[in-house]
Design a protein around this motif. Sequence first.
Motif, PDB file in Angstrom:
ATOM      1  N   LYS A   1       0.662  -1.258   0.038  1.00  0.00           N
ATOM      2  CA  LYS A   1      -0.014  -0.094  -0.017  1.00  0.00           C
ATOM      3  C   LYS A   1       0.812   1.293  -0.089  1.00  0.00           C
ATOM      4  N   THR A   2       2.272   1.196   0.436  1.00  0.00           N
ATOM      5  CA  THR A   2       2.834   2.183   0.505  1.00  0.00           C
ATOM      6  C   THR A   2       4.212   1.859  -0.252  1.00  0.00           C
ATOM      7  N   LEU A   3       4.737   2.846  -0.987  1.00  0.00           N
ATOM      8  CA  LEU A   3       5.644   2.720  -1.970  1.00  0.00           C
ATOM      9  C   LEU A   3       7.175   3.111  -1.310  1.00  0.00           C
ATOM     10  N   ARG A   4       7.618   2.088  -0.732  1.00  0.00           N
ATOM     11  CA  ARG A   4       9.075   2.452  -0.218  1.00  0.00           C
ATOM     12  C   ARG A   4       9.945   1.055  -0.018  1.00  0.00           C
ATOM     13  N   ASP A   5      11.254   1.144  -0.198  1.00  0.00           N
ATOM     14  CA  ASP A   5      12.033   0.027  -0.202  1.00  0.00           C
ATOM     15  C   ASP A   5      11.640  -0.827   0.952  1.00  0.00           C
ATOM     16  N   ALA A   6      11.428  -2.286   0.649  1.00  0.00           N
ATOM     17  CA  ALA A   6      11.105  -3.191   1.558  1.00  0.00           C
ATOM     18  C   ALA A   6      11.100  -4.552   1.331  1.00  0.00           C
ATOM     19  N   THR A   7      11.434  -5.476   2.425  1.00  0.00           N
ATOM     20  CA  THR A   7      11.383  -6.962   2.096  1.00  0.00           C
ATOM     21  C   THR A   7       9.991  -7.467   2.324  1.00  0.00           C
ATOM     22  N   VAL A   8       9.541  -8.247   1.532  1.00  0.00           N
ATOM     23  CA  VAL A   8       8.141  -8.871   1.504  1.00  0.00           C
ATOM     24  C   VAL A   8       8.470 -10.475   1.462  1.00  0.00           C
ATOM     25  N   THR A   9       7.312 -11.101   2.174  1.00  0.00           N
ATOM     26  CA  THR A   9       7.005 -12.421   2.208  1.00  0.00           C
ATOM     27  C   THR A   9       6.334 -12.882   0.990  1.00  0.00           C
ATOM     28  N   ALA A  10       7.022 -13.645   0.104  1.00  0.00           N
ATOM     29  CA  ALA A  10       6.337 -14.256  -1.175  1.00  0.00           C
ATOM     30  C   ALA A  10       6.044 -15.680  -0.792  1.00  0.00           C
ATOM     31  N   VAL A  11       4.927 -16.067  -1.520  1.00  0.00           N
ATOM     32  CA  VAL A  11       4.620 -17.667  -1.633  1.00  0.00           C
ATOM     33  C   VAL A  11       5.237 -18.098  -2.936  1.00  0.00           C
ATOM     34  N   GLN A  12       5.955 -19.290  -2.899  1.00  0.00           N
ATOM     35  CA  GLN A  12       6.518 -19.686  -3.943  1.00  0.00           C
ATOM     36  C   GLN A  12       5.867 -21.077  -4.438  1.00  0.00           C
ATOM     37  N   TYR A  13       5.523 -21.112  -5.674  1.00  0.00           N
ATOM     38  CA  TYR A  13       4.604 -22.295  -6.352  1.00  0.00           C
ATOM     39  C   TYR A  13       5.548 -22.850  -7.484  1.00  0.00           C
ATOM     40  N   ASP A  14       5.731 -24.080  -7.246  1.00  0.00           N
ATOM     41  CA  ASP A  14       6.390 -24.980  -8.334  1.00  0.00           C
ATOM     42  C   ASP A  14       5.445 -25.111  -9.488  1.00  0.00           C
ATOM     43  N   VAL A  15       5.983 -24.856 -10.790  1.00  0.00           N
ATOM     44  CA  VAL A  15       5.140 -25.309 -11.916  1.00  0.00           C
ATOM     45  C   VAL A  15       5.754 -26.108 -12.850  1.00  0.00           C
ATOM     46  N   THR A  16       4.672 -26.993 -13.348  1.00  0.00           N
ATOM     47  CA  THR A  16       5.289 -28.234 -14.477  1.00  0.00           C
ATOM     48  C   THR A  16       4.163 -27.971 -15.621  1.00  0.00           C
ATOM     49  N   TYR A  17       4.610 -28.536 -16.678  1.00  0.00           N
ATOM     50  CA  TYR A  17       3.589 -28.588 -17.865  1.00  0.00           C
ATOM     51  C   TYR A  17       3.427 -30.047 -18.100  1.00  0.00           C
ATOM     52  N   ALA A  18       1.922 -30.313 -18.592  1.00  0.00           N
ATOM     53  CA  ALA A  18       1.473 -31.604 -18.810  1.00  0.00           C
ATOM     54  C   ALA A  18       2.372 -32.198 -19.850  1.00  0.00           C
ATOM     55  N   ASP A  19       2.663 -31.437 -20.702  1.00  0.00           N
ATOM     56  CA  ASP A  19       3.486 -32.096 -21.859  1.00  0.00           C
ATOM     57  C   ASP A  19       4.836 -31.810 -21.919  1.00  0.00           C
ATOM     58  N   GLY A  20       5.401 -31.780 -20.763  1.00  0.00           N
ATOM     59  CA  GLY A  20       7.049 -31.746 -20.580  1.00  0.00           C
ATOM     60  C   GLY A  20       7.310 -30.242 -20.430  1.00  0.00           C
ATOM     61  N   ALA A  21       8.738 -30.061 -19.986  1.00  0.00           N
ATOM     62  CA  ALA A  21       9.368 -28.909 -19.629  1.00  0.00           C
ATOM     63  C   ALA A  21       9.527 -27.892 -21.140  1.00  0.00           C
TER      64      ALA A  21
END
Length: 346
Positions: A139-159
């Motif tokens: 909500k505020t624009l300033r330098d910051a560290t944010v906690t992110a969620v990481q999602y693994d992604v694969t493809y049904a027909d291969g990388a």
Amino acid sequence: MRSYPTGPAGRAAALAAALAVALPLFAGAGPAVADDGRPDRDFTIEDPRITESSGLAASRAHPGVYWTHNDSDDGPYVYAVDSRTGKTLATLTMRGVGEPRDVEGISIGPDGDLYVGDIGDNLDGTWDHVWIYRFPEPKTLRDATVTAVQYDVTYADGARNAEALMVHPKTGRAYIASKNEDGGGLYEGPAKLTADSPNVFRRVGEVPWVTDGAFSPDGTRLVLRSYFSARAYAFENGRLGEDRSVAAPFQRQAESVTYTADGSALMFGSEGARSEVVRVETEGGPGSGSGSGSGEGSGSPSKGGDPGSADDADEGGSGDAALGAAVLVGAVAVWFALRRRRRRRG
């Protein structure tokens, strides 16, 4: 970082590299910030740290601000750039993710979260999974560290290699467009991403060579760009419909595209130090995805007529067309000269 395949698309990509060399011979300085200080106009990214801007997303919380990131060899950083000045207003450091490999796309979902796509694979599909990172837009624009969620992604027909991540502004579903010399695919993620298991993306459409993409704010249009062109597709029920050409600007290394937050224009970006972001008006007007995205450059009135017609060649402005033609001729000349030299040496 870019890697170019062999074959016809490889030659086209090599020509793009030649254009990047030839362009400074023809072009002057990059676009200047609008004199009236209005947001969402042509601007130049001034931050010397941003040399490989590979994605753009218009902020929903901060009018006139665009989120971007470097391609690779940078770190877990996302930058907020003010289109009024080209200055960086905030640098976000993502916490809770691994070491980014090849970050290529960024998008904002209907929940106001930023989605960052670490989806590139310059080895053309050798990594068995890639990642999407997600965190709330601050909500505020300033330098910051944010906690992110990481999602693994694969493809049904291969990388595979990809550079375009798009989150639908209504459903929140993530889509990825792959990049291949014979044409890529549009991949649809699960209805909801999960951090507990791999998220399998399935091919739902065929697309050309793609370096980035963006949904219109109402979700009825999907614009995909490549090095030399862009197309807008009707989008309904998760599937591609009729497509039309878009008057994309001529840029040294065409890498990114996003709609303005109100849908009144498309913003096209490129890589390089002090890279330029160019505005192109949409036909549908503010908030509408009904237009093709074809239109004039910044500050020019919209044209009528079929955006898929030959008139598209003029919609970026006669000056841009003339510049593009001149650079193309020069690059082709360099290309054939180099070929002749190699033959003589052989």
